[in-house]
Design a protein around this motif. Structure first.
Motif, PDB file in Angstrom:
ATOM      1  N   TYR A 185      -4.368  -6.958  -2.562  1.00 52.32           N
ATOM      2  CA  TYR A 185      -5.582  -6.514  -1.761  1.00 52.32           C
ATOM      3  C   TYR A 185      -6.615  -6.087  -2.636  1.00 52.32           C
ATOM      4  CZ  TYR A 185      -1.345  -5.754   1.495  1.00 52.32           C
ATOM      5  OH  TYR A 185      -0.458  -6.136   2.192  1.00 52.32           O
ATOM      6  N   TYR A 186      -7.815  -6.556  -2.254  1.00 53.62           N
ATOM      7  CA  TYR A 186      -9.249  -5.661  -2.870  1.00 53.62           C
ATOM      8  C   TYR A 186      -9.896  -5.286  -1.625  1.00 53.62           C
ATOM      9  CZ  TYR A 186      -7.935  -8.504  -6.788  1.00 53.62           C
ATOM     10  OH  TYR A 186      -7.421  -8.987  -7.963  1.00 53.62           O
ATOM     11  N   VAL A 187     -10.618  -4.252  -1.901  1.00 50.12           N
ATOM     12  CA  VAL A 187     -11.428  -3.608  -0.923  1.00 50.12           C
ATOM     13  C   VAL A 187     -12.808  -3.640  -1.408  1.00 50.12           C
ATOM     14  CG1 VAL A 187     -11.984  -1.471   0.622  1.00 50.12           C
ATOM     15  CG2 VAL A 187      -9.477  -2.417   0.263  1.00 50.12           C
ATOM     16  N   TYR A 188     -13.874  -3.885  -0.619  1.00 53.32           N
ATOM     17  CA  TYR A 188     -15.144  -3.813  -1.174  1.00 53.32           C
ATOM     18  C   TYR A 188     -16.028  -3.167   0.145  1.00 53.32           C
ATOM     19  CZ  TYR A 188     -15.652  -8.259   0.978  1.00 53.32           C
ATOM     20  OH  TYR A 188     -15.924  -9.516   1.878  1.00 53.32           O
ATOM     21  N   ARG A 189     -17.434  -2.937  -0.231  1.00 57.30           N
ATOM     22  CA  ARG A 189     -18.330  -2.597   0.639  1.00 57.30           C
ATOM     23  C   ARG A 189     -19.262  -4.030   0.924  1.00 57.30           C
ATOM     24  NH1 ARG A 189     -23.619  -1.116  -0.182  1.00 57.30           N
ATOM     25  NH2 ARG A 189     -22.940  -0.368  -2.570  1.00 57.30           N
ATOM     26  N   GLY A 190     -19.440  -4.217   2.133  1.00 53.54           N
ATOM     27  CA  GLY A 190     -20.283  -5.357   2.620  1.00 53.54           C
ATOM     28  C   GLY A 190     -21.585  -5.017   2.536  1.00 53.54           C
ATOM     29  N   ARG A 191     -22.890  -5.945   2.748  1.00 53.21           N
ATOM     30  CA  ARG A 191     -23.966  -5.713   2.650  1.00 53.21           C
ATOM     31  C   ARG A 191     -24.392  -5.078   4.185  1.00 53.21           C
ATOM     32  NH1 ARG A 191     -26.136 -11.485   0.127  1.00 53.21           N
ATOM     33  NH2 ARG A 191     -25.488 -10.958  -2.156  1.00 53.21           N
ATOM     34  N   GLU A 192     -23.718  -5.395   5.174  1.00 54.03           N
ATOM     35  CA  GLU A 192     -23.778  -4.457   6.390  1.00 54.03           C
ATOM     36  C   GLU A 192     -23.216  -3.008   6.426  1.00 54.03           C
ATOM     37  OE1 GLU A 192     -20.987  -5.545   5.712  1.00 54.03           O
ATOM     38  OE2 GLU A 192     -20.203  -6.590   6.970  1.00 54.03           O
ATOM     39  N   GLY A 193     -22.728  -2.510   5.326  1.00 55.29           N
ATOM     40  CA  GLY A 193     -22.251  -1.211   5.054  1.00 55.29           C
ATOM     41  C   GLY A 193     -20.701  -0.988   5.779  1.00 55.29           C
ATOM     42  N   HIS A 194     -20.228  -2.205   6.013  1.00 52.97           N
ATOM     43  CA  HIS A 194     -18.840  -2.315   6.414  1.00 52.97           C
ATOM     44  C   HIS A 194     -17.695  -2.291   5.206  1.00 52.97           C
ATOM     45  CE1 HIS A 194     -19.078  -3.207  10.955  1.00 52.97           C
ATOM     46  NE2 HIS A 194     -20.042  -2.667  10.412  1.00 52.97           N
ATOM     47  N   HIS A 196     -14.405  -3.899   3.741  1.00 53.19           N
ATOM     48  CA  HIS A 196     -13.723  -5.246   3.929  1.00 53.19           C
ATOM     49  C   HIS A 196     -12.811  -5.328   3.007  1.00 53.19           C
ATOM     50  CE1 HIS A 196     -16.886  -7.176   6.449  1.00 53.19           C
ATOM     51  NE2 HIS A 196     -17.739  -6.383   5.691  1.00 53.19           N
ATOM     52  N   GLU A 197     -11.529  -6.123   3.614  1.00 55.16           N
ATOM     53  CA  GLU A 197     -10.374  -6.362   2.597  1.00 55.16           C
ATOM     54  C   GLU A 197     -10.186  -7.755   2.259  1.00 55.16           C
ATOM     55  OE1 GLU A 197      -6.159  -4.324   3.791  1.00 55.16           O
ATOM     56  OE2 GLU A 197      -6.248  -6.630   4.329  1.00 55.16           O
ATOM     57  N   LEU A 198      -9.919  -8.142   1.242  1.00 56.13           N
ATOM     58  CA  LEU A 198      -9.469  -9.548   0.870  1.00 56.13           C
ATOM     59  C   LEU A 198      -7.618  -9.226   0.551  1.00 56.13           C
ATOM     60  CD1 LEU A 198     -12.275 -10.604  -1.191  1.00 56.13           C
ATOM     61  CD2 LEU A 198     -11.667 -11.610   0.797  1.00 56.13           C
ATOM     62  N   ARG A 199      -7.037 -10.120   1.096  1.00 53.66           N
ATOM     63  CA  ARG A 199      -5.809 -10.150   1.039  1.00 53.66           C
ATOM     64  C   ARG A 199      -4.972 -11.308   0.459  1.00 53.66           C
ATOM     65  NH1 ARG A 199      -0.862  -8.334   5.530  1.00 53.66           N
ATOM     66  NH2 ARG A 199       1.057  -8.881   4.264  1.00 53.66           N
ATOM     67  N   PHE A 200      -4.278 -11.425  -0.643  1.00 54.88           N
ATOM     68  CA  PHE A 200      -3.530 -12.538  -0.638  1.00 54.88           C
ATOM     69  C   PHE A 200      -1.875 -12.640  -0.516  1.00 54.88           C
ATOM     70  CE2 PHE A 200      -1.313 -15.414  -3.904  1.00 54.88           C
ATOM     71  CZ  PHE A 200      -1.928 -16.673  -3.442  1.00 54.88           C
ATOM     72  N   SER A 203      -1.986 -17.300   0.526  1.00 53.72           N
ATOM     73  CA  SER A 203      -3.056 -17.725   0.725  1.00 53.72           C
ATOM     74  C   SER A 203      -4.126 -16.454   1.022  1.00 53.72           C
ATOM     75  CB  SER A 203      -3.350 -18.586   1.960  1.00 53.72           C
ATOM     76  OG  SER A 203      -2.964 -17.846   3.217  1.00 53.72           O
ATOM     77  N   TRP A 204      -5.356 -16.851   0.842  1.00 52.56           N
ATOM     78  CA  TRP A 204      -6.302 -15.509   1.012  1.00 52.56           C
ATOM     79  C   TRP A 204      -6.881 -15.177   2.540  1.00 52.56           C
ATOM     80  CZ3 TRP A 204      -7.281 -12.062  -2.538  1.00 52.56           C
ATOM     81  CH2 TRP A 204      -7.219 -12.480  -4.061  1.00 52.56           C
ATOM     82  N   SER A 205      -6.879 -13.938   3.004  1.00 51.75           N
ATOM     83  CA  SER A 205      -7.272 -13.787   4.290  1.00 51.75           C
ATOM     84  C   SER A 205      -8.153 -12.711   4.357  1.00 51.75           C
ATOM     85  CB  SER A 205      -5.997 -13.420   5.364  1.00 51.75           C
ATOM     86  OG  SER A 205      -5.436 -12.403   4.737  1.00 51.75           O
ATOM     87  N   HIS A 206      -8.978 -12.413   5.256  1.00 50.40           N
ATOM     88  CA  HIS A 206     -10.195 -11.525   5.237  1.00 50.40           C
ATOM     89  C   HIS A 206      -9.767 -10.495   6.581  1.00 50.40           C
ATOM     90  CE1 HIS A 206     -14.072 -10.087   7.291  1.00 50.40           C
ATOM     91  NE2 HIS A 206     -13.962  -9.604   5.895  1.00 50.40           N
ATOM     92  N   ARG A 207      -9.962  -9.262   6.330  1.00 47.85           N
ATOM     93  CA  ARG A 207     -10.248  -8.167   7.340  1.00 47.85           C
ATOM     94  C   ARG A 207     -11.345  -7.269   7.390  1.00 47.85           C
ATOM     95  NH1 ARG A 207      -5.802  -3.948   8.926  1.00 47.85           N
ATOM     96  NH2 ARG A 207      -5.584  -3.766   6.791  1.00 47.85           N
ATOM     97  N   ASP A 208     -12.017  -7.008   8.305  1.00 51.60           N
ATOM     98  CA  ASP A 208     -12.973  -6.123   8.505  1.00 51.60           C
ATOM     99  C   ASP A 208     -12.493  -4.572   8.726  1.00 51.60           C
ATOM    100  OD1 ASP A 208     -15.029  -4.238   8.941  1.00 51.60           O
ATOM    101  OD2 ASP A 208     -16.496  -5.901   9.822  1.00 51.60           O
TER     102      ASP A 208
END
Length: 210
Positions: A185-194, A196-200, A203-208
Protein backbone atom coordinates in the motif's frame (compact mmCIF):
# COMPACT_ATOMS: atom_id res chain seq x y z
CA UNK A 1 16.33 1.99 10.87
CA UNK A 2 17.45 -1.04 12.84
CA UNK A 3 19.52 -4.05 11.87
CA UNK A 4 20.16 -7.18 13.93
CA UNK A 5 23.03 -5.60 15.86
CA UNK A 6 22.75 -1.83 15.43
CA UNK A 7 20.63 1.29 15.21
CA UNK A 8 21.10 3.53 12.17
CA UNK A 9 20.25 7.18 11.51
CA UNK A 10 20.57 8.25 7.87
CA UNK A 11 20.64 11.93 6.87
CA UNK A 12 22.20 14.56 4.60
CA UNK A 13 24.89 16.83 6.06
CA UNK A 14 24.96 20.61 5.73
CA UNK A 15 27.63 20.11 3.06
CA UNK A 16 25.31 17.96 0.93
CA UNK A 17 26.83 14.55 1.64
CA UNK A 18 24.75 11.50 2.55
CA UNK A 19 25.81 10.19 5.96
CA UNK A 20 24.82 7.48 8.40
CA UNK A 21 25.36 7.29 12.14
CA UNK A 22 25.54 3.76 13.57
CA UNK A 23 25.17 2.68 17.20
CA UNK A 24 26.01 -0.95 18.05
CA UNK A 25 23.61 -2.45 20.58
CA UNK A 26 26.14 -4.83 22.14
CA UNK A 27 28.13 -3.43 25.04
CA UNK A 28 25.85 -0.45 25.56
CA UNK A 29 26.17 1.15 28.99
CA UNK A 30 23.59 3.38 30.65
CA UNK A 31 24.00 7.03 29.61
CA UNK A 32 26.91 6.10 27.33
CA UNK A 33 25.97 5.49 23.74
CA UNK A 34 28.62 5.90 21.08
CA UNK A 35 27.65 6.66 17.49
CA UNK A 36 29.98 6.15 14.52
CA UNK A 37 29.48 8.32 11.41
CA UNK A 38 30.14 7.09 7.86
CA UNK A 39 30.08 9.65 5.07
CA UNK A 40 29.34 8.72 1.49
CA UNK A 41 32.00 10.66 -0.40
CA UNK A 42 32.31 11.04 -4.18
CA UNK A 43 28.73 12.15 -4.85
CA UNK A 44 26.67 15.02 -3.37
CA UNK A 45 23.08 14.27 -2.38
CA UNK A 46 19.78 16.12 -2.67
CA UNK A 47 16.87 15.58 -0.31
CA UNK A 48 16.76 13.01 2.48
CA UNK A 49 18.50 9.63 2.06
CA UNK A 50 17.11 6.33 3.37
CA UNK A 51 18.94 3.21 4.55
CA UNK A 52 18.20 -0.48 5.06
CA UNK A 53 19.92 -3.85 5.46
CA UNK A 54 20.03 -6.50 2.77
CA UNK A 55 21.98 -9.76 3.07
CA UNK A 56 23.81 -8.41 6.10
CA UNK A 57 25.04 -5.30 4.25
CA UNK A 58 23.93 -1.69 4.53
CA UNK A 59 22.45 0.04 1.51
CA UNK A 60 21.88 3.80 1.37
CA UNK A 61 19.55 5.28 -1.24
CA UNK A 62 19.82 8.98 -2.10
CA UNK A 63 19.18 11.33 -5.00
CA UNK A 64 22.27 12.49 -6.88
CA UNK A 65 22.37 16.29 -6.84
CA UNK A 66 21.86 18.13 -10.12
CA UNK A 67 24.64 20.62 -9.37
CA UNK A 68 27.96 19.60 -7.82
CA UNK A 69 29.70 22.06 -5.48
CA UNK A 70 33.41 22.41 -6.16
CA UNK A 71 34.73 24.94 -3.63
CA UNK A 72 35.99 24.21 -0.13
CA UNK A 73 34.51 22.87 2.07
CA UNK A 74 32.11 21.58 -0.59
CA UNK A 75 34.69 19.53 -2.54
CA UNK A 76 33.65 15.96 -3.33
CA UNK A 77 35.72 12.86 -4.10
CA UNK A 78 39.19 14.44 -4.05
CA UNK A 79 40.29 12.18 -1.16
CA UNK A 80 38.63 9.14 -2.68
CA UNK A 81 40.60 9.51 -5.91
CA UNK A 82 43.73 8.46 -4.02
CA UNK A 83 42.19 5.17 -2.89
CA UNK A 84 42.99 1.92 -4.76
CA UNK A 85 40.40 0.68 -7.27
CA UNK A 86 38.71 4.08 -7.29
CA UNK A 87 36.03 4.51 -9.94
CA UNK A 88 34.42 7.85 -10.72
CA UNK A 89 30.63 7.95 -10.73
CA UNK A 90 29.51 8.33 -14.35
CA UNK A 91 25.80 7.74 -13.93
CA UNK A 92 23.02 10.29 -14.42
CA UNK A 93 22.23 13.10 -12.00
CA UNK A 94 18.85 13.84 -10.41
CA UNK A 95 18.25 10.10 -10.13
CA UNK A 96 18.31 7.76 -7.17
CA UNK A 97 21.62 6.08 -6.43
CA UNK A 98 22.30 3.03 -4.32
CA UNK A 99 25.46 3.05 -2.21
CA UNK A 100 26.49 -0.47 -1.24
CA UNK A 101 28.70 -1.24 1.73
CA UNK A 102 31.91 -3.04 0.72
CA UNK A 103 33.24 -3.27 4.27
CA UNK A 104 35.38 -0.11 4.18
CA UNK A 105 33.36 2.81 2.85
CA UNK A 106 30.25 3.15 0.75
CA UNK A 107 32.12 3.14 -2.53
CA UNK A 108 30.01 1.19 -4.98
CA UNK A 109 27.46 3.62 -6.40
CA UNK A 110 24.78 2.32 -8.76
CA UNK A 111 21.89 4.26 -10.38
CA UNK A 112 18.43 2.82 -9.71
CA UNK A 113 16.47 2.37 -12.91
CA UNK A 114 16.08 5.10 -15.52
CA UNK A 115 13.24 7.52 -14.96
CA UNK A 116 12.04 9.63 -17.89
CA UNK A 117 10.88 12.50 -15.67
CA UNK A 118 12.52 14.64 -13.00
CA UNK A 119 12.29 13.37 -9.42
CA UNK A 120 10.39 15.43 -6.84
CA UNK A 121 10.59 14.97 -3.08
CA UNK A 122 12.04 12.18 -0.99
CA UNK A 123 11.77 8.38 -1.29
CA UNK A 124 10.32 5.82 1.08
CA UNK A 125 11.41 2.19 1.46
CA UNK A 126 9.16 -0.68 2.55
CA UNK A 127 10.16 -4.29 3.26
CA UNK A 128 8.21 -7.43 2.42
CA UNK A 129 9.42 -9.69 5.25
CA UNK A 130 7.99 -12.92 3.82
CA UNK A 131 9.69 -12.49 0.46
CA UNK A 132 12.63 -10.52 1.92
CA UNK A 133 12.15 -7.94 -0.81
CA UNK A 134 12.59 -4.16 -0.60
CA UNK A 135 10.54 -1.62 -2.54
CA UNK A 136 11.48 2.03 -3.10
CA UNK A 137 8.68 4.51 -3.90
CA UNK A 138 9.04 8.12 -5.01
CA UNK A 139 7.21 10.93 -6.82
CA UNK A 140 8.09 12.49 -10.16
CA UNK A 141 7.40 16.10 -11.15
CA UNK A 142 4.52 14.93 -13.38
CA UNK A 143 2.83 13.52 -10.26
CA UNK A 144 3.38 9.83 -10.98
CA UNK A 145 4.32 7.60 -8.06
CA UNK A 146 7.03 5.20 -9.22
CA UNK A 147 8.18 2.01 -7.52
CA UNK A 148 11.58 0.32 -7.79
CA UNK A 149 11.77 -3.28 -6.54
CA UNK A 150 15.06 -4.87 -5.50
CA UNK A 151 15.04 -8.42 -6.83
CA UNK A 152 18.12 -10.67 -7.14
CA UNK A 153 20.47 -7.69 -6.87
CA UNK A 154 18.82 -5.51 -9.53
CA UNK A 155 16.10 -2.85 -9.39
CA UNK A 156 12.93 -3.15 -11.50
CA UNK A 157 11.13 0.17 -12.09
CA UNK A 158 7.33 0.31 -12.53
CA UNK A 159 4.67 3.05 -12.71
CA UNK A 160 1.82 2.21 -10.29
CA UNK A 161 0.05 5.51 -11.07
CA UNK A 162 -0.31 4.62 -14.74
CA UNK A 163 -1.07 0.94 -14.08
CA UNK A 164 -3.86 1.81 -11.62
CA UNK A 165 -5.18 4.86 -13.49
CA UNK A 166 -4.63 6.95 -10.35
CA UNK A 167 -4.58 10.78 -10.22
CA UNK A 168 -1.24 12.61 -9.92
CA UNK A 169 0.40 13.13 -6.54
CA UNK A 170 1.31 16.42 -4.90
CA UNK A 171 3.08 14.88 -1.89
CA UNK A 172 5.50 12.06 -1.20
CA UNK A 173 4.12 8.52 -0.85
CA UNK A 174 4.15 6.62 2.44
CA UNK A 175 3.94 2.85 2.26
CA UNK A 176 3.62 -0.46 4.08
CA UNK A 177 3.37 -4.18 3.38
CA UNK A 178 0.54 -6.17 4.98
CA UNK A 179 1.93 -8.92 7.22
CA UNK A 180 -1.31 -10.89 6.65
CA UNK A 181 -1.76 -10.75 2.88
CA UNK A 182 1.56 -9.46 1.53
CA UNK A 183 -0.28 -6.65 -0.29
CA UNK A 184 1.59 -3.36 -0.72
CA UNK A 185 0.00 0.00 0.00
CA UNK A 186 1.10 3.56 -0.76
CA UNK A 187 -0.82 6.60 0.44
CA UNK A 188 -0.24 10.07 -0.99
CA UNK A 189 -1.85 13.50 -1.22
CA UNK A 190 -3.34 14.32 -4.61
CA UNK A 191 -3.25 17.71 -6.30
CA UNK A 192 -6.91 18.29 -5.40
CA UNK A 193 -6.14 17.77 -1.70
CA UNK A 194 -7.56 14.24 -1.38
CA UNK A 195 -5.72 11.29 0.13
CA UNK A 196 -5.26 8.45 -2.36
CA UNK A 197 -4.26 4.82 -1.96
CA UNK A 198 -2.32 2.67 -4.40
CA UNK A 199 -2.58 -1.05 -3.65
CA UNK A 200 -0.76 -3.99 -5.19
CA UNK A 201 -2.40 -7.39 -4.85
CA UNK A 202 -1.33 -9.26 -8.01
CA UNK A 203 -2.24 -6.04 -9.87
CA UNK A 204 -2.37 -2.31 -9.06
CA UNK A 205 -5.58 -0.62 -7.98
CA UNK A 206 -6.51 2.86 -6.77
CA UNK A 207 -8.87 4.17 -4.09
CA UNK A 208 -9.80 7.74 -3.12
CA UNK A 209 -9.63 7.69 0.69
CA UNK A 210 -11.27 11.11 1.01
Amino acid sequence: SRSASSLHVTYRTMFGAACEQTHRLSGTEPHRRSWTPRLIHRLPAAGIPVGFNKDGKRRIIFRAAEEWPTREPFIFDWIERRQPNYQRYRGPRNTFVQARDNGERFRRLEPIGKSTHQIAGNPCVIHDVKLDRHHLAFREVNGHVREATLNDGSWLLTDPTALAGAPPAAGEPSGLVSALTGSRYYVYRGREGHLHELRFDDSWSHRDLS
